[in-house]
Design a protein around this motif. Structure first.
Motif, PDB file in Angstrom:
ATOM      1  N   LYS A  31       0.872  -1.174   0.000  1.00 56.13           N
ATOM      2  CA  LYS A  31       0.000   0.000   0.000  1.00 56.13           C
ATOM      3  C   LYS A  31       0.907   1.221   0.000  1.00 56.13           C
ATOM      4  CE  LYS A  31      -4.169  -1.764   1.569  1.00 56.13           C
ATOM      5  NZ  LYS A  31      -5.497  -1.353   1.706  1.00 56.13           N
ATOM      6  N   SER A  32       0.362   2.329  -0.477  1.00 58.06           N
ATOM      7  CA  SER A  32       1.108   3.576  -0.549  1.00 58.06           C
ATOM      8  C   SER A  32       0.835   4.433   0.683  1.00 58.06           C
ATOM      9  CB  SER A  32       0.694   4.340  -1.805  1.00 58.06           C
ATOM     10  OG  SER A  32       1.339   5.592  -1.845  1.00 58.06           O
ATOM     11  N   PHE A  33       1.908   4.934   1.290  1.00 57.62           N
ATOM     12  CA  PHE A  33       1.844   5.874   2.409  1.00 57.62           C
ATOM     13  C   PHE A  33       2.551   7.129   1.918  1.00 57.62           C
ATOM     14  CE2 PHE A  33       3.707   7.789   6.227  1.00 57.62           C
ATOM     15  CZ  PHE A  33       2.622   7.820   7.087  1.00 57.62           C
ATOM     16  N   SER A  34       1.800   8.211   1.705  1.00 57.36           N
ATOM     17  CA  SER A  34       2.373   9.454   1.182  1.00 57.36           C
ATOM     18  C   SER A  34       2.496  10.479   2.291  1.00 57.36           C
ATOM     19  CB  SER A  34       1.485  10.008   0.061  1.00 57.36           C
ATOM     20  OG  SER A  34       1.395   9.092  -0.995  1.00 57.36           O
ATOM     21  N   TRP A  35       3.517  11.324   2.183  1.00 58.68           N
ATOM     22  CA  TRP A  35       3.803  12.303   3.226  1.00 58.68           C
ATOM     23  C   TRP A  35       4.146  13.651   2.613  1.00 58.68           C
ATOM     24  CZ3 TRP A  35       9.275  13.453   4.290  1.00 58.68           C
ATOM     25  CH2 TRP A  35       9.428  14.428   5.273  1.00 58.68           C
ATOM     26  N   ALA A  41      -0.160  13.095   6.220  1.00 56.27           N
ATOM     27  CA  ALA A  41       0.172  11.791   5.642  1.00 56.27           C
ATOM     28  C   ALA A  41      -1.118  11.106   5.230  1.00 56.27           C
ATOM     29  CB  ALA A  41       0.933  10.937   6.638  1.00 56.27           C
ATOM     30  N   ARG A  42      -0.997  10.197   4.271  1.00 54.59           N
ATOM     31  CA  ARG A  42      -2.169   9.462   3.803  1.00 54.59           C
ATOM     32  C   ARG A  42      -1.753   8.041   3.458  1.00 54.59           C
ATOM     33  NH1 ARG A  42      -7.020  11.501   0.209  1.00 54.59           N
ATOM     34  NH2 ARG A  42      -7.977   9.497  -0.247  1.00 54.59           N
ATOM     35  N   LEU A  43      -2.513   7.099   3.969  1.00 52.32           N
ATOM     36  CA  LEU A  43      -2.324   5.690   3.643  1.00 52.32           C
ATOM     37  C   LEU A  43      -3.389   5.318   2.626  1.00 52.32           C
ATOM     38  CD1 LEU A  43      -0.953   2.940   4.199  1.00 52.32           C
ATOM     39  CD2 LEU A  43      -2.711   2.554   5.915  1.00 52.32           C
ATOM     40  N   GLY A  44      -2.973   4.974   1.422  1.00 54.24           N
ATOM     41  CA  GLY A  44      -3.908   4.669   0.340  1.00 54.24           C
ATOM     42  C   GLY A  44      -4.363   5.948  -0.338  1.00 54.24           C
ATOM     43  N   GLY A  45      -4.806   5.837  -1.551  1.00 53.29           N
ATOM     44  CA  GLY A  45      -5.241   7.017  -2.284  1.00 53.29           C
ATOM     45  C   GLY A  45      -4.084   7.925  -2.641  1.00 53.29           C
ATOM     46  N   VAL A  46      -4.410   9.152  -3.052  1.00 52.97           N
ATOM     47  CA  VAL A  46      -3.400  10.112  -3.493  1.00 52.97           C
ATOM     48  C   VAL A  46      -3.373  11.298  -2.542  1.00 52.97           C
ATOM     49  CG1 VAL A  46      -2.741  11.685  -5.363  1.00 52.97           C
ATOM     50  CG2 VAL A  46      -3.648   9.424  -5.903  1.00 52.97           C
ATOM     51  N   LEU A  47      -2.201  11.724  -2.168  1.00 54.96           N
ATOM     52  CA  LEU A  47      -2.002  12.934  -1.368  1.00 54.96           C
ATOM     53  C   LEU A  47      -1.366  13.965  -2.296  1.00 54.96           C
ATOM     54  CD1 LEU A  47      -2.070  14.350   1.413  1.00 54.96           C
ATOM     55  CD2 LEU A  47       0.224  13.435   1.807  1.00 54.96           C
ATOM     56  N   GLN A  53       6.760   9.150  -1.094  1.00 54.52           N
ATOM     57  CA  GLN A  53       5.841   8.022  -1.145  1.00 54.52           C
ATOM     58  C   GLN A  53       6.583   6.828  -0.563  1.00 54.52           C
ATOM     59  OE1 GLN A  53       4.771   6.613  -5.055  1.00 54.52           O
ATOM     60  NE2 GLN A  53       3.211   5.238  -4.278  1.00 54.52           N
ATOM     61  N   VAL A  54       5.964   6.166   0.414  1.00 53.24           N
ATOM     62  CA  VAL A  54       6.558   5.009   1.061  1.00 53.24           C
ATOM     63  C   VAL A  54       5.669   3.808   0.787  1.00 53.24           C
ATOM     64  CG1 VAL A  54       7.391   4.045   3.241  1.00 53.24           C
ATOM     65  CG2 VAL A  54       7.411   6.520   2.904  1.00 53.24           C
ATOM     66  N   LEU A  55       6.283   2.654   0.562  1.00 55.72           N
ATOM     67  CA  LEU A  55       5.538   1.413   0.396  1.00 55.72           C
ATOM     68  C   LEU A  55       5.515   0.670   1.724  1.00 55.72           C
ATOM     69  CD1 LEU A  55       7.072   0.164  -2.971  1.00 55.72           C
ATOM     70  CD2 LEU A  55       4.944   1.465  -2.623  1.00 55.72           C
ATOM     71  N   ILE A  56       4.324   0.190   2.099  1.00 56.90           N
ATOM     72  CA  ILE A  56       4.185  -0.615   3.305  1.00 56.90           C
ATOM     73  C   ILE A  56       3.499  -1.918   2.921  1.00 56.90           C
ATOM     74  CG2 ILE A  56       2.006   0.513   3.975  1.00 56.90           C
ATOM     75  CD1 ILE A  56       2.952   0.151   6.937  1.00 56.90           C
ATOM     76  N   ASP A  57       3.892  -3.008   3.548  1.00 56.95           N
ATOM     77  CA  ASP A  57       3.302  -4.316   3.288  1.00 56.95           C
ATOM     78  C   ASP A  57       1.787  -4.221   3.489  1.00 56.95           C
ATOM     79  OD1 ASP A  57       2.373  -7.005   3.503  1.00 56.95           O
ATOM     80  OD2 ASP A  57       4.350  -7.652   4.169  1.00 56.95           O
ATOM     81  N   ALA A  58       1.007  -4.622   2.512  1.00 53.07           N
ATOM     82  CA  ALA A  58      -0.456  -4.506   2.576  1.00 53.07           C
ATOM     83  C   ALA A  58      -1.052  -5.285   3.743  1.00 53.07           C
ATOM     84  CB  ALA A  58      -1.074  -4.981   1.257  1.00 53.07           C
ATOM     85  N   GLU A  59      -0.400  -6.348   4.168  1.00 50.64           N
ATOM     86  CA  GLU A  59      -0.909  -7.140   5.292  1.00 50.64           C
ATOM     87  C   GLU A  59      -0.657  -6.473   6.642  1.00 50.64           C
ATOM     88  OE1 GLU A  59       0.420 -11.182   5.057  1.00 50.64           O
ATOM     89  OE2 GLU A  59      -0.331 -11.418   3.009  1.00 50.64           O
ATOM     90  N   ALA A  60       0.139  -5.415   6.669  1.00 50.20           N
ATOM     91  CA  ALA A  60       0.475  -4.728   7.923  1.00 50.20           C
ATOM     92  C   ALA A  60      -0.516  -3.632   8.284  1.00 50.20           C
ATOM     93  CB  ALA A  60       1.882  -4.137   7.829  1.00 50.20           C
ATOM     94  N   LYS A  64      -8.205   0.121   4.195  1.00 46.27           N
ATOM     95  CA  LYS A  64      -9.001   1.349   4.138  1.00 46.27           C
ATOM     96  C   LYS A  64      -8.066   2.528   3.937  1.00 46.27           C
ATOM     97  CE  LYS A  64      -9.047   2.036   9.157  1.00 46.27           C
ATOM     98  NZ  LYS A  64      -9.849   2.203  10.343  1.00 46.27           N
ATOM     99  N   VAL A  65      -8.593   3.589   3.355  1.00 46.06           N
ATOM    100  CA  VAL A  65      -7.822   4.817   3.181  1.00 46.06           C
ATOM    101  C   VAL A  65      -7.829   5.566   4.506  1.00 46.06           C
ATOM    102  CG1 VAL A  65      -7.736   7.032   1.986  1.00 46.06           C
ATOM    103  CG2 VAL A  65      -8.330   4.964   0.727  1.00 46.06           C
ATOM    104  N   GLN A  66      -6.661   6.028   4.928  1.00 45.15           N
ATOM    105  CA  GLN A  66      -6.545   6.765   6.186  1.00 45.15           C
ATOM    106  C   GLN A  66      -5.733   8.036   5.958  1.00 45.15           C
ATOM    107  OE1 GLN A  66      -5.577   4.300   9.727  1.00 45.15           O
ATOM    108  NE2 GLN A  66      -5.307   2.653   8.227  1.00 45.15           N
ATOM    109  N   ARG A  67      -6.178   9.118   6.550  1.00 49.89           N
ATOM    110  CA  ARG A  67      -5.460  10.390   6.452  1.00 49.89           C
ATOM    111  C   ARG A  67      -5.104  10.837   7.867  1.00 49.89           C
ATOM    112  NH1 ARG A  67      -5.467  14.862   2.514  1.00 49.89           N
ATOM    113  NH2 ARG A  67      -4.863  16.728   3.626  1.00 49.89           N
TER     114      ARG A  67
END
Length: 181
Positions: A31-35, A41-47, A53-60, A64-67
């Protein structure tokens, strides 16, 4: 664009974005974590206007999209002078909890460090860390981490020494997690 390999806890890679460059396509299993430097910061979606842009293991992380746009708090240097500010996005750092929910224990925080400032930060001894120097030249535990690069720190440390060696404010993203290897 290409990602710098991290392999720090659930954090898999990082891309330092330039100007209006948008984030790269997120690889399968991540999943994408943008800062952004303003403490967003935003996890998922576009910031929009993200610097990193940081990649995080999707299972971690939950699916859901989080801001996160936490309140900034002041940092003190090793001489107790005002040193800048910080924001905690995920996990716990500086005695504060981030708003981004994770399944796997990890941490993500922004530091905005004043020029010439040296900090000592308490970290989880069982975590390994990546320090993303978005701009400014940093030293991490006396090892140079030039602007637009990443420094890595193995687990086993109780404190992390950071110094902004540049003549301007430095923005850094600290990512931590339990070793997976």
């Amino acid at each position: 664009m290409s990602f710098i390999d991290l392999q720090v806890g659930p954090w898999r890679g990082v891309e330092l974005l330039r100007g209006l460059t948008g984030p790269a396509e997120t690889p399968a299993g991540c999943k994408s974590f943008s800062w952004r430097h303003d403490g967003t910061a935003r996890l998922g979606g576009v910031l929009e206007r993200a610097q990193v842009q940081v990649l995080i293991d999707a299972e971690a992380v939950p699916d859901k999209v989080q801001r996160a746009q936490p309140e900034a708090f002041g940092l003190r240097s090793v001489t107790t002078e005002s040193a800048g500010e910080a924001y905690v996005f995920a996990g716990r750092m500086f005695g504060r909890a981030g708003d981004v929910d994770t399944i796997e224990p990890c941490a993500a925080a922004q530091l905005t460090i004043a020029p010439g400032t040296e900090l000592a930060i308490t970290v989880y001894e069982e975590f390994e860390y990546a320090i993303v120097a978005a701009d400014g030249d940093l030293a991490v535990n006396n090892t140079d981490v030039p602007g637009r690069s990443v420094g890595l720190l193995d687990a086993g440390h109780r404190t992390l020494g950071l110094k902004n060696r540049s003549d301007s404010i430095a923005h850094a993203l600290i990512l931590g997690g339990q070793p997976t290897h």
